[in-house]
Scaffold this motif. Structure first.
Motif, short mmCIF file in Angstrom:
data_model
loop_
_atom_site.label_atom_id
_atom_site.label_comp_id
_atom_site.label_asym_id
_atom_site.label_seq_id
_atom_site.Cartn_x
_atom_site.Cartn_y
_atom_site.Cartn_z
N VAL A 58 0.84 -1.32 -0.09
CA VAL A 58 0.12 -0.04 -0.06
C VAL A 58 0.96 1.16 0.00
CG1 VAL A 58 -2.00 -1.05 1.29
CG2 VAL A 58 -0.41 0.11 2.52
N ARG A 59 2.15 1.22 -0.21
CA ARG A 59 2.91 2.39 -0.61
C ARG A 59 2.55 3.39 -1.36
NH1 ARG A 59 8.66 -0.53 0.44
NH2 ARG A 59 7.61 -2.09 -0.59
N PRO A 60 1.73 3.09 -2.60
CA PRO A 60 1.31 4.10 -3.59
C PRO A 60 0.32 4.87 -2.68
CG PRO A 60 1.67 1.90 -4.55
CD PRO A 60 1.69 1.76 -3.27
N ALA A 61 -0.30 4.16 -1.86
CA ALA A 61 -1.63 5.21 -1.28
C ALA A 61 -1.17 6.56 -0.94
CB ALA A 61 -2.15 4.42 -0.16
N ARG A 62 -1.92 7.65 -1.25
CA ARG A 62 -1.74 8.89 -0.80
C ARG A 62 -2.81 9.30 0.03
NH1 ARG A 62 2.68 7.49 -1.21
NH2 ARG A 62 4.32 8.19 -2.65
N SER A 63 -3.63 8.67 0.44
CA SER A 63 -4.82 9.17 1.24
C SER A 63 -5.49 7.91 1.83
CB SER A 63 -5.82 9.90 0.38
OG SER A 63 -6.49 9.08 -0.31
N ALA A 83 -6.08 -14.83 -0.88
CA ALA A 83 -7.72 -14.96 -0.94
C ALA A 83 -8.41 -15.37 0.49
CB ALA A 83 -8.34 -15.72 -1.95
N THR A 84 -7.36 -15.89 1.24
CA THR A 84 -8.10 -16.79 2.81
C THR A 84 -7.12 -16.16 3.65
OG1 THR A 84 -6.62 -18.56 2.48
CG2 THR A 84 -8.87 -18.56 1.39
N GLY A 85 -7.87 -16.27 4.95
CA GLY A 85 -7.13 -15.73 6.18
C GLY A 85 -6.96 -14.36 6.37
N PRO A 86 -6.21 -13.79 7.28
CA PRO A 86 -6.00 -12.45 7.33
C PRO A 86 -5.83 -11.53 6.28
CG PRO A 86 -5.14 -13.49 9.22
CD PRO A 86 -5.48 -14.45 8.21
N LEU A 87 -6.32 -10.32 5.73
CA LEU A 87 -5.67 -9.75 4.55
C LEU A 87 -4.59 -8.73 5.33
CD1 LEU A 87 -8.11 -7.80 2.24
CD2 LEU A 87 -5.81 -6.83 3.20
N LEU A 88 -3.46 -8.97 4.79
CA LEU A 88 -2.00 -8.27 5.23
C LEU A 88 -1.68 -7.47 4.24
CD1 LEU A 88 -0.41 -11.35 6.78
CD2 LEU A 88 -1.92 -9.79 8.00
N GLY A 89 -1.22 -6.23 4.72
CA GLY A 89 -0.42 -5.21 3.57
C GLY A 89 0.51 -4.36 4.34
N SER A 90 1.29 -3.76 3.49
CA SER A 90 2.37 -2.91 4.39
C SER A 90 2.76 -1.76 3.52
CB SER A 90 3.47 -3.85 4.54
OG SER A 90 4.09 -4.08 3.39
N GLY A 91 3.34 -0.69 4.40
CA GLY A 91 3.77 0.25 3.54
C GLY A 91 3.01 1.80 3.70
N TRP A 92 2.04 1.66 4.41
CA TRP A 92 1.48 3.08 4.48
C TRP A 92 2.23 4.05 5.12
CZ3 TRP A 92 0.15 4.96 9.17
CH2 TRP A 92 -0.10 3.81 10.17
N ASP A 93 2.20 5.38 4.55
CA ASP A 93 2.96 6.39 5.27
C ASP A 93 2.34 7.71 5.35
OD1 ASP A 93 4.80 8.26 6.22
OD2 ASP A 93 6.12 8.01 4.57
N GLU A 94 1.59 7.92 6.28
CA GLU A 94 0.79 9.35 6.29
C GLU A 94 1.49 10.42 6.18
OE1 GLU A 94 2.14 9.15 10.46
OE2 GLU A 94 1.71 7.76 8.98
N GLY A 395 22.41 -1.17 4.65
CA GLY A 395 21.19 -1.96 4.42
C GLY A 395 19.93 -1.19 4.19
N SER A 396 18.78 -2.03 4.02
CA SER A 396 17.82 -1.18 3.41
C SER A 396 16.61 -1.42 4.55
CB SER A 396 17.12 -2.07 2.36
OG SER A 396 16.80 -3.58 2.68
N ASP A 397 16.48 -2.23 5.46
CA ASP A 397 15.46 -2.60 6.53
C ASP A 397 14.46 -3.02 5.62
OD1 ASP A 397 14.39 -2.66 8.81
OD2 ASP A 397 14.17 -0.72 9.19
N ALA A 398 14.45 -3.59 4.50
CA ALA A 398 13.50 -3.96 3.63
C ALA A 398 12.52 -4.88 4.71
CB ALA A 398 14.05 -4.81 2.49
N PRO A 399 10.96 -4.76 4.50
CA PRO A 399 10.40 -3.94 3.44
C PRO A 399 10.32 -2.49 3.76
CG PRO A 399 8.92 -5.26 4.73
CD PRO A 399 10.23 -5.46 5.40
N VAL A 400 10.75 -1.89 4.83
CA VAL A 400 10.77 -0.62 5.22
C VAL A 400 11.17 0.35 4.01
CG1 VAL A 400 11.44 1.40 6.57
CG2 VAL A 400 10.80 -0.92 7.91
N THR A 401 12.27 0.02 3.42
CA THR A 401 12.42 0.83 2.15
C THR A 401 12.94 -0.45 1.26
OG1 THR A 401 15.02 0.98 2.39
CG2 THR A 401 13.44 2.60 3.23
N PRO A 402 12.85 -0.46 -0.22
CA PRO A 402 12.96 -1.53 -1.04
C PRO A 402 14.43 -2.01 -1.00
CG PRO A 402 11.79 0.16 -2.11
CD PRO A 402 12.36 0.63 -0.75
N LEU A 403 14.77 -3.27 -1.42
CA LEU A 403 15.99 -3.75 -1.75
C LEU A 403 16.45 -3.10 -2.87
CD1 LEU A 403 15.36 -7.50 -1.44
CD2 LEU A 403 16.66 -6.19 0.25
N ALA A 404 17.44 -2.10 -2.81
CA ALA A 404 17.97 -1.37 -3.83
C ALA A 404 19.50 -0.94 -3.61
CB ALA A 404 17.25 -0.21 -4.20
#
Length: 512
Positions: A58-63, A83-94, A395-404
């Motif tokens: 969800v990093r692209p989310a801007r609101s 499609a099953t179990g908890p819906l998990l996501g990451s990356g939001w940054d208000e 390091g990157s602390d991925a997934p905090v920032t991407p592997l790059a």
């Protein structure tokens, strides 16, 4: 370069190399490509990184509205394990939103059609939970709440992260880990330091990752750390090289949970999570087990606690024993000259993430909004640490920032604060050899006879000597200095493309 039995046997001119090669050696002409030691990412959460690649990012989310729309779309279109179990996501940054208001638990319930939802913040130190998830968390961890709000921090967030990991079916976890390591290999990364611990994962997760790395020889090496206070025996039991990593002395600046000497701009001033005595006892225990100790430290208040504990450990063990153990601190974002000198005297490695500055530094960045522009200029003092003799590992602390990895080298050499950056060569060394030194492996990260043949092949343009300011540039670009060039890392110039990654003589990635 001649490679025999997974090690570099010779480096030099072609004729001598051909004469030294054993009968039947395989000859590869790289047609002018650049060969370097492979990168080491010194701070990764592998399962979480894989989930961000194959799951809901969800990093692209801007609101808040865009965040909820991403959840709605995932609930409607997710397939397979998603499609099953908890819906998990990451990356939001208000902090990147025009309106930083967060959605509530009921909003998440509606978007996910009642399915439990947990969305981790970009810094992995806070999360958003739906009402359905909060009910499950309250049942699993009744004393770790409060469970009456969607926005989880501190121990509630840590419990939620553990709940999310426990909810992953083993096959889904293995898929995420494999995907993360394959992606790392495609970027010229030959080794990652896995920062496991009860705050973010589990011993089962770390055990599965280390087994995967040992069994599948087509993946980068994984060096495991178990971040549990007093966890030296647990770390030994699973084959980790340290009870280190994300043992939290504080939180993060973005979540306003980093421990600071002075208050945040909004007046808040959270305390450190640990005491100097707790740091001391953990360091003493790890040293006596022959393991590295290490802690997550971001604010200067937290660094004061960590340094005091390390110095008390030195009194108990002796300076030589403490320095010889080569303990490490993760992040070390706010360190003044006096603290940096203490780090150097204690022989502590600083595992740092230059992408943090690229994302959140600068006069208008998140750091400035949280701390004020003046204090923000003091963050991530890479040049001062290197000048004092502190070993740096990038390091990157991925997934905090991407592997790059090339972007990390670029960020370290184009720091937002004048005078805080490294030369490109110093940053590259910190992202290759520095990562091995951080793991107490001094034979790796170079391409020299006897070293492991862990390297990357790159499609790169002209090689340049690049420095952060004229004082260094006037010396280092003189041909008499003999400083090797690197690809152009000027902002906006595309990073080199990885053609091949080799780990101990085995190809783990070959570009199509």
């Amino acid at each position: 370069m001649l490679v025999v039995d997974g090690h570099v046997a010779w480096v030099g001119q072609d004729a001598a190399g051909r004469a030294s090669a054993p009968q039947g050696a395989h000859l590869v002409d790289l047609d002018g490509a650049l060969v370097t030691p492979a990168f080491v990412d010194a701070h990764v959460h592998t399962t979480g990184t894989g989930l961000s690649l194959i799951g809901l990012d969800v990093r692209p989310a801007r609101s808040a509205a865009e965040l909820l729309e991403a959840v709605r779309r995932e609930a409607r279109e997710g397939t397979g394990p998603r499609a099953t179990g908890p819906l998990l996501g990451s990356g939001w940054d208000e902090t990147a939103w025009a309106d930083p208001a967060l959605p509530g638990a009921d909003d998440l319930d509606a978007a996910a059609q009642g399915r439990p939802v947990l969305l981790t913040r970009v810094d992995a130190h806070a999360s958003l939970a739906s009402s359905a998830a909060l009910r499950e968390l309250a049942a699993a961890y009744p004393h770790r709440g409060p469970w009456d709000t969607a926005h989880l921090t501190g121990s509630a967030h840590a419990a939620a992260a553990r709940w999310a990991h426990d909810a992953l079916p083993p096959a889904h976890r293995a898929l995420a880990q494999r995907e993360a390591l394959r992606h790392a290999a495609s970027l010229g990364i030959g080794s990652v330091h896995e920062m496991a611990g009860p705050a973010f994962s589990s011993l089962e997760d770390l055990t599965a990752l280390l087994e995967l790395s040992a069994q599948e020889t087509s993946l980068p090496d994984v060096l495991g750390y178990w971040g549990e206070l007093g966890g030296a025996e647990a770390a030994e039991g699973v084959g980790a090289i340290g009870a280190a990593g994300d043992i939290l002395v504080d939180g993060t600046i973005g979540s306003r949970t980093a421990a600071l000497r002075e208050a945040y701009a909004d007046g808040s001033r959270p305390a450190a999570y640990l005491t100097a005595a707790q740091v001391r006892d953990h360091v003493v225990g790890c040293t006596r087990h022959g393991l590295q100790a290490g802690f997550h430290v971001i604010g200067d208040g937290a660094l004061d606690v960590a340094l005091a504990g390390l110095e008390e450990a030195a009194q108990a063990l002796g300076d030589a024993a403490l320095r010889g153990a080569r303990h490490r601190l993760e992040h070390v974002e706010l360190a003044d000259a006096e603290a940096i000198g203490r780090l150097a005297r204690l022989g502590v490695t600083a595992s740092v993430q230059p992408a943090f500055d690229a994302l959140w530094g600068g006069a208008d960045g998140m750091y400035a909004r949280r701390l004020g522009a003046g204090r923000a200029q003091a963050l991530n003092p890479f040049a001062a640490m290197a000048a004092a003799g502190v070993v740096l590992a990038l390091g990157s602390d991925a997934p905090v920032t991407p592997l790059a990895p090339w972007e990390a080298v670029r960020a370290a050499s184009h720091h937002s604060a004048p005078g805080s950056g490294l030369s490109a060569r110093a940053a590259f060394t910190a992202h290759t050899r520095g990562g091995w030194r951080a793991a107490r492996r001094d034979d790796a990260g170079v391409l020299a006879p006897g070293a492991p043949a862990t390297y990357a092949v790159w499609e790169a343009g002209e090689l340049l000597v690049q420095a952060p300011d004229l004082r260094v540039a006037n010396w280092s670009t003189d041909p008499r200095s003999g400083v090797p060039g690197l690809p152009d890392l000027t902002p906006g110039v595309p990073a080199p493309r990885c053609l091949q990654t080799v780990v101990r003589g085995r190809a783990v990635y070959v570009a199509a």
